[in-house]
Scaffold this motif. Structure first.
Motif, PDB file in Angstrom:
ATOM      1  N   ASN A  84       0.890  -1.265   0.088  1.00  0.00           N
ATOM      2  CA  ASN A  84      -0.026  -0.093   0.029  1.00  0.00           C
ATOM      3  C   ASN A  84       0.935   1.110  -0.041  1.00  0.00           C
ATOM      4  O   ASN A  84       2.277   1.221   0.055  1.00  0.00           O
ATOM      5  CB  ASN A  84      -1.111   0.093   1.254  1.00  0.00           C
ATOM      6  CG  ASN A  84      -0.469   0.098   2.665  1.00  0.00           C
ATOM      7  OD1 ASN A  84       0.917   0.648   2.828  1.00  0.00           O
ATOM      8  ND2 ASN A  84      -0.715  -0.825   3.437  1.00  0.00           N
ATOM      9  N   ASN A  85       0.113   2.387   0.117  1.00  0.00           N
ATOM     10  CA  ASN A  85       1.018   3.477   0.169  1.00  0.00           C
ATOM     11  C   ASN A  85       0.553   4.407   1.116  1.00  0.00           C
ATOM     12  O   ASN A  85       0.096   5.856   0.927  1.00  0.00           O
ATOM     13  CB  ASN A  85       1.075   4.444  -1.307  1.00  0.00           C
ATOM     14  CG  ASN A  85       1.890   5.612  -1.222  1.00  0.00           C
ATOM     15  OD1 ASN A  85       2.924   5.690  -0.709  1.00  0.00           O
ATOM     16  ND2 ASN A  85       1.761   6.612  -1.977  1.00  0.00           N
ATOM     17  N   LEU A  86       0.258   3.732   2.384  1.00  0.00           N
ATOM     18  CA  LEU A  86      -0.571   4.348   3.564  1.00  0.00           C
ATOM     19  C   LEU A  86       0.123   4.201   4.802  1.00  0.00           C
ATOM     20  O   LEU A  86       0.794   2.966   4.935  1.00  0.00           O
ATOM     21  CB  LEU A  86      -1.868   3.919   3.491  1.00  0.00           C
ATOM     22  CG  LEU A  86      -2.765   4.674   4.616  1.00  0.00           C
ATOM     23  CD1 LEU A  86      -3.130   6.140   4.215  1.00  0.00           C
ATOM     24  CD2 LEU A  86      -4.106   3.952   4.755  1.00  0.00           C
ATOM     25  N   CYS A  87       0.683   5.195   5.503  1.00  0.00           N
ATOM     26  CA  CYS A  87       1.317   5.031   6.906  1.00  0.00           C
ATOM     27  C   CYS A  87       0.769   5.597   7.866  1.00  0.00           C
ATOM     28  O   CYS A  87       0.348   6.627   7.793  1.00  0.00           O
ATOM     29  CB  CYS A  87       2.794   5.375   6.562  1.00  0.00           C
ATOM     30  SG  CYS A  87       3.940   4.723   7.933  1.00  0.00           S
ATOM     31  N   ASN A  88       0.795   5.048   9.140  1.00  0.00           N
ATOM     32  CA  ASN A  88       0.508   5.590  10.437  1.00  0.00           C
ATOM     33  C   ASN A  88       1.574   6.098  11.103  1.00  0.00           C
ATOM     34  O   ASN A  88       1.343   6.485  12.351  1.00  0.00           O
ATOM     35  CB  ASN A  88      -0.392   4.439  11.242  1.00  0.00           C
ATOM     36  CG  ASN A  88       0.500   3.194  11.600  1.00  0.00           C
ATOM     37  OD1 ASN A  88       1.608   3.026  10.890  1.00  0.00           O
ATOM     38  ND2 ASN A  88      -0.046   2.339  12.062  1.00  0.00           N
ATOM     39  N   PRO A 136       2.601  -1.997   5.881  1.00  0.00           N
ATOM     40  CA  PRO A 136       2.087  -3.252   5.482  1.00  0.00           C
ATOM     41  C   PRO A 136       0.958  -3.713   6.507  1.00  0.00           C
ATOM     42  O   PRO A 136      -0.032  -4.332   5.966  1.00  0.00           O
ATOM     43  CB  PRO A 136       3.131  -4.451   5.387  1.00  0.00           C
ATOM     44  CG  PRO A 136       4.347  -3.573   5.191  1.00  0.00           C
ATOM     45  CD  PRO A 136       3.960  -2.330   5.976  1.00  0.00           C
ATOM     46  N   LEU A 137       1.178  -3.360   7.778  1.00  0.00           N
ATOM     47  CA  LEU A 137       0.284  -4.078   8.767  1.00  0.00           C
ATOM     48  C   LEU A 137      -0.967  -3.188   8.775  1.00  0.00           C
ATOM     49  O   LEU A 137      -2.130  -3.659   9.347  1.00  0.00           O
ATOM     50  CB  LEU A 137       0.770  -3.923  10.294  1.00  0.00           C
ATOM     51  CG  LEU A 137       1.892  -4.756  10.459  1.00  0.00           C
ATOM     52  CD1 LEU A 137       2.530  -4.865  12.026  1.00  0.00           C
ATOM     53  CD2 LEU A 137       1.941  -6.259   9.913  1.00  0.00           C
ATOM     54  N   ILE A 138      -0.994  -1.984   7.998  1.00  0.00           N
ATOM     55  CA  ILE A 138      -2.495  -1.368   7.778  1.00  0.00           C
ATOM     56  C   ILE A 138      -3.363  -2.297   7.027  1.00  0.00           C
ATOM     57  O   ILE A 138      -4.649  -2.336   6.929  1.00  0.00           O
ATOM     58  CB  ILE A 138      -2.166  -0.012   7.310  1.00  0.00           C
ATOM     59  CG1 ILE A 138      -1.551   0.953   8.240  1.00  0.00           C
ATOM     60  CG2 ILE A 138      -3.505   0.545   6.697  1.00  0.00           C
ATOM     61  CD1 ILE A 138      -1.380   2.266   7.892  1.00  0.00           C
ATOM     62  N   SER A 139      -2.518  -3.054   5.830  1.00  0.00           N
ATOM     63  CA  SER A 139      -3.131  -3.905   4.891  1.00  0.00           C
ATOM     64  C   SER A 139      -2.904  -5.268   5.510  1.00  0.00           C
ATOM     65  O   SER A 139      -2.369  -6.140   4.638  1.00  0.00           O
ATOM     66  CB  SER A 139      -3.122  -3.803   3.785  1.00  0.00           C
ATOM     67  OG  SER A 139      -3.287  -2.306   3.435  1.00  0.00           O
ATOM     68  N   PHE A 140      -3.141  -5.624   6.943  1.00  0.00           N
ATOM     69  CA  PHE A 140      -2.451  -6.805   7.329  1.00  0.00           C
ATOM     70  C   PHE A 140      -2.804  -8.284   6.694  1.00  0.00           C
ATOM     71  O   PHE A 140      -2.142  -9.087   6.089  1.00  0.00           O
ATOM     72  CB  PHE A 140      -3.016  -7.029   8.697  1.00  0.00           C
ATOM     73  CG  PHE A 140      -2.647  -8.662   9.497  1.00  0.00           C
ATOM     74  CD1 PHE A 140      -1.377  -9.073   9.489  1.00  0.00           C
ATOM     75  CD2 PHE A 140      -3.659  -9.235   9.650  1.00  0.00           C
ATOM     76  CE1 PHE A 140      -1.127 -10.290  10.306  1.00  0.00           C
ATOM     77  CE2 PHE A 140      -3.452 -10.465  10.270  1.00  0.00           C
ATOM     78  CZ  PHE A 140      -2.036 -10.973  10.487  1.00  0.00           C
ATOM     79  N   GLU A 141      -4.273  -8.350   6.434  1.00  0.00           N
ATOM     80  CA  GLU A 141      -4.811  -9.524   5.911  1.00  0.00           C
ATOM     81  C   GLU A 141      -4.279  -9.738   4.413  1.00  0.00           C
ATOM     82  O   GLU A 141      -3.688 -10.757   3.941  1.00  0.00           O
ATOM     83  CB  GLU A 141      -6.262  -9.365   5.682  1.00  0.00           C
ATOM     84  CG  GLU A 141      -6.996  -9.456   7.168  1.00  0.00           C
ATOM     85  CD  GLU A 141      -6.876 -10.767   7.722  1.00  0.00           C
ATOM     86  OE1 GLU A 141      -6.451 -11.988   7.215  1.00  0.00           O
ATOM     87  OE2 GLU A 141      -7.069 -10.952   8.965  1.00  0.00           O
ATOM     88  N   GLY A 166       5.920  -1.488  13.479  1.00  0.00           N
ATOM     89  CA  GLY A 166       5.552  -2.053  14.472  1.00  0.00           C
ATOM     90  C   GLY A 166       4.436  -1.552  15.310  1.00  0.00           C
ATOM     91  O   GLY A 166       3.839  -2.298  16.255  1.00  0.00           O
ATOM     92  N   ILE A 167       3.886  -0.352  14.674  1.00  0.00           N
ATOM     93  CA  ILE A 167       2.720   0.032  15.873  1.00  0.00           C
ATOM     94  C   ILE A 167       1.536  -0.783  15.648  1.00  0.00           C
ATOM     95  O   ILE A 167       1.068  -0.909  16.896  1.00  0.00           O
ATOM     96  CB  ILE A 167       2.468   1.502  15.034  1.00  0.00           C
ATOM     97  CG1 ILE A 167       3.457   2.528  15.237  1.00  0.00           C
ATOM     98  CG2 ILE A 167       1.084   2.112  15.473  1.00  0.00           C
ATOM     99  CD1 ILE A 167       3.231   3.909  14.377  1.00  0.00           C
ATOM    100  N   LEU A 168       1.173  -1.656  14.849  1.00  0.00           N
ATOM    101  CA  LEU A 168      -0.046  -2.319  14.722  1.00  0.00           C
ATOM    102  C   LEU A 168       0.256  -3.842  15.164  1.00  0.00           C
ATOM    103  O   LEU A 168      -0.512  -4.712  15.057  1.00  0.00           O
ATOM    104  CB  LEU A 168      -0.647  -2.369  13.389  1.00  0.00           C
ATOM    105  CG  LEU A 168      -1.509  -0.669  13.140  1.00  0.00           C
ATOM    106  CD1 LEU A 168      -1.904  -0.586  11.788  1.00  0.00           C
ATOM    107  CD2 LEU A 168      -2.394  -0.284  13.994  1.00  0.00           C
ATOM    108  N   GLY A 197       9.441  -2.320  22.361  1.00  0.00           N
ATOM    109  CA  GLY A 197       8.675  -3.520  22.781  1.00  0.00           C
ATOM    110  C   GLY A 197       7.938  -4.187  21.949  1.00  0.00           C
ATOM    111  O   GLY A 197       7.960  -5.436  22.111  1.00  0.00           O
ATOM    112  N   LYS A 198       7.802  -3.588  20.443  1.00  0.00           N
ATOM    113  CA  LYS A 198       7.218  -4.412  19.554  1.00  0.00           C
ATOM    114  C   LYS A 198       8.197  -5.411  19.045  1.00  0.00           C
ATOM    115  O   LYS A 198       7.824  -6.372  18.368  1.00  0.00           O
ATOM    116  CB  LYS A 198       6.719  -3.439  18.612  1.00  0.00           C
ATOM    117  CG  LYS A 198       5.377  -2.670  19.010  1.00  0.00           C
ATOM    118  CD  LYS A 198       4.228  -3.750  19.799  1.00  0.00           C
ATOM    119  CE  LYS A 198       3.064  -3.005  20.090  1.00  0.00           C
ATOM    120  NZ  LYS A 198       2.146  -2.511  18.947  1.00  0.00           N
TER     121      LYS A 198
END
Length: 468
Positions: A84-88, A136-141, A166-168, A197-198
């Protein structure tokens, strides 16, 4: 001090053009300051010289214990899928805008489902795959599905790693990636104020855990402490990147008193010195943790060259050659109309052996360097032309191309186009060509534009970038 070479002048002018009036807000070193910084760099390198190993045309240190993913990257056997091209994250150093939940993409090719991506990996023979973003974890599945598909298809034959801030990340997600066969997880802990931690969730679950972050100059002391902590945690690798200026991160980076360096892109000079000092620190402290520096010139030179080398064999002709830098070298002569019949007769057997080729429309004879001496006897000007290959989802209609069928539903095309205008080879340039053929010349910047062109398309430069 000697004036800048034409190559350096071009880089400088392009950098000025990219940033326009903003360029005036950037601090570049004076010749004296550049020399001082080069000396500082050399002092660090001399201090670690006997304890490290250089690789990839001396653009990467230390390669003593690189992760397999980094090895495959340098060897050009890696496909990076941007899920994706989306980041938190809110990283001030991020070079690109990350605000679009796009479809998985690599090399201009979109793969909306894993099966076709697997066919792409198989067709082009990649030995490594990374899942990146955005985050990538924003689009985990979706990320998990691609990891599962690649590992199910290839098992240990293809090494798979995932980039994340690692946030998600949760224990459940780690377990899912573990069961899918993920080989390596890479953390950008700069996005989480260097919290670990993550990372602890992945250690002991994912076979290889890496921290990959920019070498941020004003956080050097903090990073030294983090190296000790990561070593104690049992992290397998740390990769420090050189920070790069882009129009997107410009406003954030200029808030700091960084010195910048010219090149194919503007980089943070201080970031390179910071990375090298951190490698020295890890060695001096006796840390078990392998630390390497991923310089901009390493990424810019080797990743681009590797990309070209993956596609060039598809569109290269038997009488052409692929250079060390991944370009297609074409040698040819223009045939005068009055000599066409005689030369065609003289070269007929060589054409049959695919050592030469007549282009009737252009009245040209292309030839392999094996028969350079025979062509010299024709007493015609010898010309040299470089071509570059690109892969696209469909033909553009602008260039010669080959269609590659991935499966019944999807195909891609590899196109080739001239990289620059042809060069007429005088005695000096013919001699240089023969040195390239014999692998008997090193890259050197030239004040002659044609020779510089030959150097650029033939060779990958050695060493770290010069400061200016």
């Amino acid at each position: 001090m000697n004036r800048l070479t034409p190559l350096k002048e071009r880089h400088l002018l392009r950098n000025q053009e990219e940033y326009q009036v903003k360029y005036n807000y950037l601090k570049f070193p004076s010749p004296e300051e550049a020399a001082t910084a080069m000396q500082e760099r050399q002092t660090i390198l001399s201090a670690i010289e006997s304890r490290v190993k250089w690789g990839f045309h001396d653009t990467k240190v230390d390669v003593t214990k690189l992760s397999k993913g980094c090895q495959l990257c340098g060897a050009g056997q890696w496909s990076c899928l941007f899920i994706n091209n989306l980041c938190n994250g809110k990283c001030f150093y991020c070079p690109t805008q990350q605000t679009d939940l796009a479809q998985p993409e690599t090399n201009t090719l979109v793969f909306d489902e894993p099966k076709t991506y697997v066919d792409y990996i198989r067709k082009f023979g990649f030995k490594g795959v990374s899942i990146s973003g955005g985050e990538p974890l924003i689009s985990f599945e979706k990320s998990l599905a691609f990891v599962q598909a690649v590992k199910a298809a290839f098992g240990d034959e293809v090494y798979v790693w995932l980039y994340t801030n690692g946030i998600l990340l949760t224990p459940e997600k780690v377990e899912a990636f573990k069961l899918a066969g993920l080989d390596e997880m890479r953390f950008d802990i700069g996005a989480t104020e260097y919290k670990t931690g993550k990372i602890r969730l992945a250690i002991g679950q994912i076979p290889v855990v890496t921290v990959e972050i920019p070498a941020v100059p004003h956080e050097e002391e903090l990073l030294k402490g983090k190296l000790r902590e990561l070593d104690e945690l049992g992290v397998d690798h740390v990769n420090f990147h050189q920070m790069r200026l882009t129009p997107y991160n410009f406003n954030q980076l200029v808030e700091f008193d960084y010195t910048y360096a010219h090149g194919e892109k503007v980089t943070v000079l201080d970031s390179e010195l910071t990375a090298l000092r951190l490698i020295q620190f890890a060695l001096d402290e006796g840390l078990k943790l392998p630390v390497n520096y991923c310089s901009f010139v390493y990424k810019n030179r080797h990743q681009k060259s590797a990309n070209r080398k993956k596609h060039a064999p598809i569109v290269v002709k038997p009488w052409e050659r692929i250079t060390d830098n991944g370009f297609i070298r074409r040698l040819f002569v223009k045939i005068p109309s009055e000599r066409k019949t005689a030369i065609r007769s003289e070269m007929e057997s060589l054409v049959e052996q695919q050592l030469a080729f007549f282009d009737e429309q252009r009245q040209e004879l292309s030839f392999h360097h094996y028969i350079l001496d025979e062509v010299k006897e024709l007493d015609l000007p010898i010309l040299l032309e470089y071509h570059v290959s690109h892969i696209f989802p469909q033909e553009t209609g602008l260039n010669v191309f080959q269609t590659i069928q991935l499966n019944d539903e999807k195909e891609v095309v590899v196109e080739r186009r001239p990289a620059a205008l042809p060069i007429e080879l005088d005695a000096k340039k013919l001699d240089l060509l023969e040195q390239f053929i014999e692998n008997d010349v090193a890259f050197e910047e030239s004040y002659d534009d044609a020779i510089q062109q030959m150097m650029t398309y033939e060779l990958i430069p050695e060493g770290l970038a010069e400061y200016y």
